[in-house]
Design an enzyme around this catalytic site. Structure first.
Site, PDB file in Angstrom:
ATOM      1  N   LYS A 146       0.882  -1.183   0.000  1.00 19.38           N
ATOM      2  CA  LYS A 146       0.000   0.000   0.000  1.00 19.38           C
ATOM      3  C   LYS A 146       0.906   1.215   0.000  1.00 19.38           C
ATOM      4  CE  LYS A 146      -4.483  -0.885   2.152  1.00 19.38           C
ATOM      5  NZ  LYS A 146      -5.376  -0.641   3.313  1.00 19.38           N
ATOM      6  N   ASN A 248      -7.035  -2.985   8.976  1.00 16.14           N
ATOM      7  CA  ASN A 248      -7.528  -1.636   9.223  1.00 16.14           C
ATOM      8  C   ASN A 248      -8.173  -1.515  10.604  1.00 16.14           C
ATOM      9  OD1 ASN A 248      -8.998   1.000   7.617  1.00 16.14           O
ATOM     10  ND2 ASN A 248      -7.121   0.171   6.771  1.00 16.14           N
TER      11      ASN A 248
END
Ligand SMILES: NC(=O)c1ccc[n+]([C@@H]2O[C@H](COP(=O)([O-])OP(=O)(O)OC[C@H]3O[C@@H](n4cnc5c(N)ncnc54)[C@H](O)[C@@H]3O)[C@@H](O)[C@H]2O)c1
Ligand SMILES: O=C(O)C(=O)C[C@@H](O)[C@H](O)[C@H](O)COP(=O)(O)O
Ligand SMILES: [Zn+2]
Length: 363
Positions: A146, A248
């Site tokens: 990411k 997350n």
């Protein structure tokens, strides 16, 4: 004599190229091999705080025969902007960087996020290598591909999935890290403990004071275990079509706080408050048992991470959370726990439950 090096493989499934995360000391000798013979030029992107390291790396690579340039960027979140990315693109253009050339990102997660993003966008994608120098970047940011930058509207809103060709975690780098930054990285380690590997929690709880420094007895094991959690998840779901969302945990509120603080808070500190909130949300939604919810509070507090944020900011935080990448249309989505190491998605919780959970966090 150099110590043993641990290697963790990432990717290699579903058409992605595999790469290795190396954990040990004196690893920089590996850099030339990872860069490879096809590269003529190397750009070393580093933050101001690591000016000496950046220059030493550049000089070493130049000695190995590469045309090496160092690109200095601001410290921390100030590097994760479109302006700084454009500055890097300009430096690459001026040094004639081609598709066979390689970017090295050396620094904390903000630097590796930026360097990876510059690599993803330059010529639509060149190879890059991450040399994380904070505990947070080693266990999380540098692994998994990411990459991205922030905008005024939200955290990491612009980016790309672009895995590195390799990650070098030289534990010696942690010795110069201020304790505040070291502890901030523990938040992502604790996250890995709650979502997947409770042994991490046991190790920290056995001596929280020792866990606050790289000299602690479990440092290498905590880092390796967290990297293994991340590696396993991203190897199964690089582009976050499902499973990867568990990484997350705590981030929905964390990113809202970071934006509200104009990116002056450390990410790990915000994730700590965010996990406290997610635990209370899980409890109030009837998913999480009291003992595991309470454990969040005790372990985060024991290493000196924050649990609270301003109660009066709730309406703004709700607005900020709407641009979270897990949102779908008007639906807010949170990662909560059904139990220890049992992460799951909670979709569209009742606003009254959300507010009640924030009531436990707000001060
Ligand atoms: N891409 C991902 O999957 C991912 C995962 C987690 C976090 N992140 C991102 O990582 C960032 C946070 O990273 P961070 O916590 O490493 O903070 P950071 O990169 O902001 O670094 C913190 C500070 O430490 C300095 N520094 C770095 N290494 C040092 C060293 N060895 N000695 C002394 N100073 C040093 C930096 O210049 C900076 O001032 C956030 O932007 C977050 O969004 C990304
Ligand atoms: O790798 C992931 O996936 C994560 O969610 C790890 C997080 O710790 C990290 O902060 C990540 O940058 C957050 O991603 P975002 O997609 O919510 O911006
Ligand atoms: Zn994070």
């Amino acid at each position: 004599m150099s110590e043993a090096v641990t290697r963790v493989q990432v990717g290699g499934t579903a058409g992605t190229d595999p790469y290795e995360v190396l954990i040990g000391r004196q690893l920089l000798g590996e850099l030339g091999t990872l860069i490879g013979e096809k590269a003529k030029r190397v750009a070393v992107i580093h933050p101001e705080a690591l000016a000496d390291t950046g220059e030493a790396l550049r000089a070493d690579l130049a000695e190995q025969g590469f045309e090496a340039v160092a690109i200095q960027v601001p410290n921390a979140e100030e590097a994760k902007t479109a302006e700084v990315a454009a500055y890097c693109w300009k430096a690459l253009g001026q040094s004639g960087f081609t598709r066979t050339d390689v970017i090295v990102g050396v620094g904390g997660g903000a630097t590796t996020d930026l360097a990876g993003f510059v690599a993803a966008t330059w010529l639509r994608g060149v190879r890059w290598i991450a040399v994380p120098t904070t505990v947070l970047a080693m266990v999380d940011a540098a692994v998994g591909g990411k990459t991205g930058i922030n905008t005024a509207e939200g955290k990491n809103l612009v980016g790309a999935f672009h895995p590195p060709a390799g990650v070098l975690c030289d534990l010696a780098a942690l010795d110069s890290l201020p304790v505040h930054d070291y502890v901030s990285g523990l938040a992502e380690i604790i996250k890995a403990g709650f979502i997947a590997d409770p042994v991490i929690l046991d190790l920290i709880e056995s001596d929280p004071e020792a866990a606050r420094t790289p000299a602690g007895p479990h440092t290498a094991e905590l880092i390796e275990r967290s990297i293994r959690v991340k590696a396993e998840v991203v190897s199964g779901d690089l582009k976050e079509s499902g499973l990867r969302e568990i990484l997350n945990y705590g981030h929905t509120l964390a990113h809202a706080i970071e934006k509200n603080e104009r990116y002056k808070w450390r990410h790990g500190a915000a994730v700590s408050v965010g996990m406290h909130f997610a635990a209370e949300l899980g409890r109030l939604a009837g998913r999480l048992d009291d003992a595991t919810a309470d454990r969040h509070r005790t372990i985060l507090e024991s290493v000196g991470l924050p649990l609270s944020y301003r109660y009066d900011q709730w309406p703004k935080l709700v607005e900020n959370m709407k641009v979270d990448k897990k949102s779908r249309g008007d639906l807010l989505r949170f990662i909560v726990l059904d139990g220890l190491a049992k992460p799951t998605v909670l979709e569209g919780p009742d606003p009254a439950v959300l507010l009640a959970a924030y009531g436990e966090v707000g001060e």
